[in-house]
Scaffold this motif. Sequence first.
Motif, mmCIF file in Angstrom:
data_model
loop_
_atom_site.group_PDB
_atom_site.id
_atom_site.type_symbol
_atom_site.label_atom_id
_atom_site.label_comp_id
_atom_site.label_asym_id
_atom_site.label_seq_id
_atom_site.Cartn_x
_atom_site.Cartn_y
_atom_site.Cartn_z
ATOM 1 N N GLY A 107 0.783 -1.233 0.000
ATOM 2 C CA GLY A 107 0.000 0.000 0.000
ATOM 3 C C GLY A 107 0.809 1.274 0.000
ATOM 4 O O GLY A 107 0.231 2.366 0.126
ATOM 5 N N ARG A 108 2.134 1.156 -0.155
ATOM 6 C CA ARG A 108 3.001 2.331 -0.113
ATOM 7 C C ARG A 108 3.755 2.491 -1.424
ATOM 8 O O ARG A 108 3.945 1.532 -2.182
ATOM 9 N N ALA A 109 4.178 3.714 -1.667
ATOM 10 C CA ALA A 109 5.038 3.965 -2.827
ATOM 11 C C ALA A 109 6.433 3.391 -2.556
ATOM 12 O O ALA A 109 6.833 3.245 -1.404
ATOM 13 N N PRO A 110 7.161 3.058 -3.605
ATOM 14 C CA PRO A 110 8.547 2.591 -3.408
ATOM 15 C C PRO A 110 9.408 3.673 -2.761
ATOM 16 O O PRO A 110 9.130 4.859 -2.871
ATOM 17 N N ARG A 111 10.477 3.199 -2.112
ATOM 18 C CA ARG A 111 11.442 4.103 -1.483
ATOM 19 C C ARG A 111 12.822 3.794 -2.038
ATOM 20 O O ARG A 111 13.229 2.613 -2.041
ATOM 21 N N LEU A 112 13.524 4.808 -2.497
ATOM 22 C CA LEU A 112 14.874 4.615 -3.026
ATOM 23 C C LEU A 112 15.834 4.248 -1.899
ATOM 24 O O LEU A 112 15.918 4.950 -0.894
ATOM 25 N N LEU A 113 16.544 3.140 -2.086
ATOM 26 C CA LEU A 113 17.549 2.708 -1.112
ATOM 27 C C LEU A 113 18.970 3.007 -1.596
ATOM 28 O O LEU A 113 19.784 3.585 -0.879
ATOM 29 N N ILE A 114 19.253 2.541 -2.819
ATOM 30 C CA ILE A 114 20.596 2.562 -3.397
ATOM 31 C C ILE A 114 20.505 3.110 -4.809
ATOM 32 O O ILE A 114 19.591 2.757 -5.555
ATOM 33 N N TYR A 115 21.467 3.959 -5.184
ATOM 34 C CA TYR A 115 21.576 4.416 -6.561
ATOM 35 C C TYR A 115 23.039 4.331 -6.989
ATOM 36 O O TYR A 115 23.936 4.214 -6.133
ATOM 37 N N GLY A 116 23.258 4.361 -8.296
ATOM 38 C CA GLY A 116 24.629 4.245 -8.775
ATOM 39 C C GLY A 116 25.306 2.986 -8.276
ATOM 40 O O GLY A 116 26.500 3.001 -7.950
ATOM 41 N N THR A 117 24.562 1.901 -8.188
ATOM 42 C CA THR A 117 25.000 0.572 -7.743
ATOM 43 C C THR A 117 25.288 0.478 -6.247
ATOM 44 O O THR A 117 24.905 -0.513 -5.609
ATOM 45 N N SER A 118 25.940 1.484 -5.662
ATOM 46 C CA SER A 118 26.424 1.307 -4.294
ATOM 47 C C SER A 118 26.257 2.519 -3.383
ATOM 48 O O SER A 118 26.680 2.468 -2.213
ATOM 49 N N SER A 119 25.663 3.590 -3.860
ATOM 50 C CA SER A 119 25.484 4.788 -3.023
ATOM 51 C C SER A 119 24.148 4.727 -2.300
ATOM 52 O O SER A 119 23.105 4.531 -2.930
ATOM 53 N N ARG A 120 24.194 4.892 -0.993
ATOM 54 C CA ARG A 120 22.944 4.888 -0.222
ATOM 55 C C ARG A 120 22.230 6.224 -0.354
ATOM 56 O O ARG A 120 22.857 7.290 -0.285
ATOM 57 N N ALA A 121 20.917 6.152 -0.520
ATOM 58 C CA ALA A 121 20.112 7.367 -0.560
ATOM 59 C C ALA A 121 20.063 7.985 0.841
ATOM 60 O O ALA A 121 20.380 7.336 1.840
ATOM 61 N N SER A 122 19.647 9.225 0.887
ATOM 62 C CA SER A 122 19.596 9.951 2.147
ATOM 63 C C SER A 122 18.715 9.236 3.170
ATOM 64 O O SER A 122 17.591 8.816 2.857
ATOM 65 N N GLY A 123 19.243 9.060 4.368
ATOM 66 C CA GLY A 123 18.476 8.471 5.450
ATOM 67 C C GLY A 123 18.425 6.960 5.472
ATOM 68 O O GLY A 123 17.782 6.375 6.353
#
Lengths: 109, 120
Positions: free
Chosen positions: A42-58
């Motif tokens: 029931g929730r929108a996706p949340r970005l965890l990782i971008y650029g293969t290995s960079s953690r998103a904020s928080g």
Amino acid sequence: EIVLTQSPGTLSLSTGERATLSCRASQSVGSSYLAWYQQKPGRAPRLLIYGTSSRASGIPDRFSGSGSGTDFTLTISRLESEDFAVYYCHQYGTSPPHTFGQGTKVEIK
Amino acid sequence: EVQLLESGGNLVQPGGSLRLSCAASGFTFSSYGMSWVRQAPGKGLEWVSVISGSGSDTYYADSVKGRFTISRDNSNNALFLQMNSLSAEDTAVYYCAKGAGGTRSPYVYWGQGTLVTVSS
């Protein structure tokens, strides 16, 4: 179009265990262009990782990404109760269309 | 605070049309690529379309090419998706998503989604 295949489809683990999720691409994906998302019901996706290995904020440091070329991995070092969810990889590097994997569900064993 | 608010989802008959909107706030709208991503009931995420910040570049998934049109109004911080010739396979929650930069960027922010149901 690049096809992303995630495995396993479902991962049954206990709190505190390590989770290793795989994402395989049908052709090479630039390492700057691979992301991972977490989605709960029931929730929108949340970005965890971008650029293969960079953690998103928080994002906690128990989440890490690695890989290159056609093989990428999301690792959750020690599962916590809030980590049980569906995880998607996403490539956004080639000229569109961009694509998502079909998802891996991490469930409580 | 970045906010994305979709609207326009509804029940529509096969062959019909619908226009989705996404109201954006909390960032310089014209500086970012924006996308639509959909999710059929009980299924995974499917990328639909992306538009550049200026609106000059647009791209579509093969499944919607020729039927859907993405556009934006930078003066009013709004993103749109015009959907024509709808079929049952288009039934899904449609999310708008803000890219981290241009059209080749991950989606840092997502709206809450709007439900499109195609059925007679």
